[in-house]
Design a protein around this motif. Structure first.
Motif, PDB file in Angstrom:
ATOM      1  N   LYS A  49     -27.502   2.928 -20.863  1.00  0.00           N
ATOM      2  CA  LYS A  49     -26.703   4.201 -21.006  1.00  0.00           C
ATOM      3  C   LYS A  49     -27.068   4.900 -22.067  1.00  0.00           C
ATOM      4  O   LYS A  49     -27.660   4.282 -23.185  1.00  0.00           O
ATOM      5  CB  LYS A  49     -25.342   3.579 -21.381  1.00  0.00           C
ATOM      6  N   ALA A  50     -26.859   6.057 -22.172  1.00  0.00           N
ATOM      7  CA  ALA A  50     -27.300   7.143 -23.015  1.00  0.00           C
ATOM      8  C   ALA A  50     -26.247   8.079 -23.439  1.00  0.00           C
ATOM      9  O   ALA A  50     -25.442   8.537 -22.626  1.00  0.00           O
ATOM     10  CB  ALA A  50     -28.723   7.930 -22.775  1.00  0.00           C
ATOM     11  N   SER A  51     -26.303   8.659 -24.554  1.00  0.00           N
ATOM     12  CA  SER A  51     -25.452   9.575 -25.257  1.00  0.00           C
ATOM     13  C   SER A  51     -25.990  11.045 -25.100  1.00  0.00           C
ATOM     14  O   SER A  51     -25.222  11.921 -24.772  1.00  0.00           O
ATOM     15  CB  SER A  51     -24.898   9.481 -26.610  1.00  0.00           C
ATOM     16  N   THR A  52     -27.170  11.401 -25.464  1.00  0.00           N
ATOM     17  CA  THR A  52     -28.189  12.537 -25.552  1.00  0.00           C
ATOM     18  C   THR A  52     -29.122  12.677 -24.704  1.00  0.00           C
ATOM     19  O   THR A  52     -29.615  11.464 -24.115  1.00  0.00           O
ATOM     20  CB  THR A  52     -28.631  12.726 -27.071  1.00  0.00           C
ATOM     21  N   LEU A  53     -29.362  14.027 -24.239  1.00  0.00           N
ATOM     22  CA  LEU A  53     -30.724  14.162 -23.447  1.00  0.00           C
ATOM     23  C   LEU A  53     -31.977  13.504 -23.882  1.00  0.00           C
ATOM     24  O   LEU A  53     -32.677  13.128 -23.203  1.00  0.00           O
ATOM     25  CB  LEU A  53     -30.736  15.767 -22.960  1.00  0.00           C
ATOM     26  N   ALA A  54     -32.121  13.425 -25.161  1.00  0.00           N
ATOM     27  CA  ALA A  54     -33.133  12.878 -25.810  1.00  0.00           C
ATOM     28  C   ALA A  54     -33.175  11.419 -25.788  1.00  0.00           C
ATOM     29  O   ALA A  54     -34.472  10.933 -25.464  1.00  0.00           O
ATOM     30  CB  ALA A  54     -33.106  13.282 -27.242  1.00  0.00           C
ATOM     31  N   THR A  68     -27.486   6.111 -17.203  1.00  0.00           N
ATOM     32  CA  THR A  68     -26.268   6.590 -17.074  1.00  0.00           C
ATOM     33  C   THR A  68     -26.162   7.551 -18.230  1.00  0.00           C
ATOM     34  O   THR A  68     -26.338   6.872 -19.475  1.00  0.00           O
ATOM     35  CB  THR A  68     -25.328   5.893 -17.054  1.00  0.00           C
ATOM     36  N   TRP A  69     -25.914   8.946 -18.083  1.00  0.00           N
ATOM     37  CA  TRP A  69     -25.617   9.644 -19.245  1.00  0.00           C
ATOM     38  C   TRP A  69     -24.103   9.942 -19.589  1.00  0.00           C
ATOM     39  O   TRP A  69     -23.263  10.391 -18.849  1.00  0.00           O
ATOM     40  CB  TRP A  69     -26.255  11.230 -18.978  1.00  0.00           C
ATOM     41  N   ALA A  70     -23.811   8.960 -20.578  1.00  0.00           N
ATOM     42  CA  ALA A  70     -22.291   8.751 -20.752  1.00  0.00           C
ATOM     43  C   ALA A  70     -21.735   9.765 -21.506  1.00  0.00           C
ATOM     44  O   ALA A  70     -21.222   9.626 -22.593  1.00  0.00           O
ATOM     45  CB  ALA A  70     -22.036   7.436 -21.400  1.00  0.00           C
ATOM     46  N   PHE A  71     -21.824  11.078 -21.040  1.00  0.00           N
ATOM     47  CA  PHE A  71     -21.369  12.093 -21.946  1.00  0.00           C
ATOM     48  C   PHE A  71     -20.893  13.110 -21.146  1.00  0.00           C
ATOM     49  O   PHE A  71     -21.675  13.993 -20.442  1.00  0.00           O
ATOM     50  CB  PHE A  71     -22.499  12.703 -22.845  1.00  0.00           C
TER      51      PHE A  71
END
Length: 343
Positions: A49-54, A68-71
């Motif tokens: 899971k990630a918060s930012t595109l970076a 998963t882009w959890a934002f």
């Protein structure tokens, strides 16, 4: 400073607590380090899971094939970038979040022609009050709309507001599981069968596999002072530290060369780290602690109260590898932008 063997210890006890490493979807915001993504992949973790595109791009470049882009953004430029990443990494499954029809409309326009590997989860609000659609008919309507696009991956539920004693947390998770089961049952009657990802450090071991296929505990990779106090039953150990030096001593106090720019800046001053004595004062570059046994030149390892915001301050980490060697390894630090795709 990071101890690789301690990270693997934390992985083992976390996987055991949730019923298997295949169920983990760790959040990379904890460390923002490609080498750690590779390490976890090598030891059976298959989803992130990630918060930012970076962070999304970092995980993909490190070899992750499920991110998963959890934002639940409504920013068309960022969504467009996410779709570009799917095209650049065709073997990966990429999942975004939506929590409103407005957000879905933005995604819909940008998903035309996007790879089938891009799907969406409905972000649910379990009572935290930050993002997410209420767990009622509005969630079902949104899920139906995404299913109509052929892009529904399932639900996402972050319950980071749940704290308290074990029994209290257990009751709250059970109530959420009942509500979630009602949503799932309605979808199944409509011929839609999807899974759920979510949870947090305080609840991941309480969610039954039948209700939540993947769980996302947060700072277990390095652990932190808060979780060592409040979640001691997991047997996590500190694996990430801030290395500091005593630069001055006087009148029963010692001054360290690690201030608010070095450790847990989002926490109240008196709680930013543990291990060496009460914090008397702190500014950007120094911290004064109450201690009359240290000497100038002594080196100390501080255990952050919050490792996520501590790791974010550093573009590399001094790592003690499994073979005992010491080496610097890169991480994103406070990088939020992404460079042009080269694949």
């Amino acid at each position: 400073m990071v101890a690789e063997d301690r990270v693997l210890h934390n992985l083992a006890v976390t996987a055991n607590a949730c019923g298997g490493v295949e169920r983990l979807m760790p959040h990379v915001k904890t460390h923002r380090a490609a080498w750690l993504v590779r390490l976890l992949l090598a030891h059976g973790v298959g989803a992130f899971k990630a918060s930012t595109l970076a962070e999304v791009e970092m995980a993909l470049a490190a070899g992750a094939t499920r991110v998963t882009w959890a934002f639940p953004t409504v920013n068309p430029q960022n969504i467009g970038r996410f779709v570009e990443l799917a095209k650049a990494y065709p073997d990966a499954e990429l999942t975004g979040l939506v929590d409103s029809l407005h957000g879905l409309n933005v995604w819909t326009g940008l998903l035309e022609g996007a790879p089938r590997s891009v799907n969406l989860r409905i972000d649910l609000d379990p009572g935290m009050g930050r993002t997410g659609v209420p767990m009622d008919e509005s969630a079902l309507a949104l899920a139906g709309a995404v299913a109509g696009l052929g892009r529904l991956a399932g639900w996402h539920l972050y319950d980071g507001h749940i704290r308290g004693a074990f029994a209290e947390r257990q009751v709250k998770v059970s109530k959420l599981a009942e509500t979630l089961d009602a949503l799932q049952s309605t979808l199944r009657r409509d011929g839609i069968d999807v899974d759920v990802v979510g949870g947090c450090s305080y609840t991941f071991d309480l969610w039954p596999r039948s209700a939540m296929s993947h769980v996302s505990p947060g700072t277990w990779v390095y652990s932190n002072a808060q979780h060592l106090r409040e979640l001691a039953h997991h047997d996590w150990i500190a694996a990430g530290f801030v290395l500091t030096t005593v630069v001055s001593t006087r009148n029963g106090t010692s001054t360290l060369d690690a201030g608010s720019k070095a450790i847990s800046p989002d926490k109240p001053q008196a709680q930013r780290f543990q291990g060496v004595g009460e914090i008397v004062m702190m500014n950007e570059e120094h911290t004064v602690i109450r201690n009359d046994t240290l000497n100038a030149g002594d080196r100390l390892l501080l255990v952050p109260e919050h490792t996520c915001t501590t790791a974010y301050l550093y573009s590399n980490a001094l790592v003690r590898a499994l073979d005992g060697r010491w080496e610097y390894r890169d991480q994103l630090g406070n990088e939020r932008s992404v460079v042009p795709l080269t694949r």
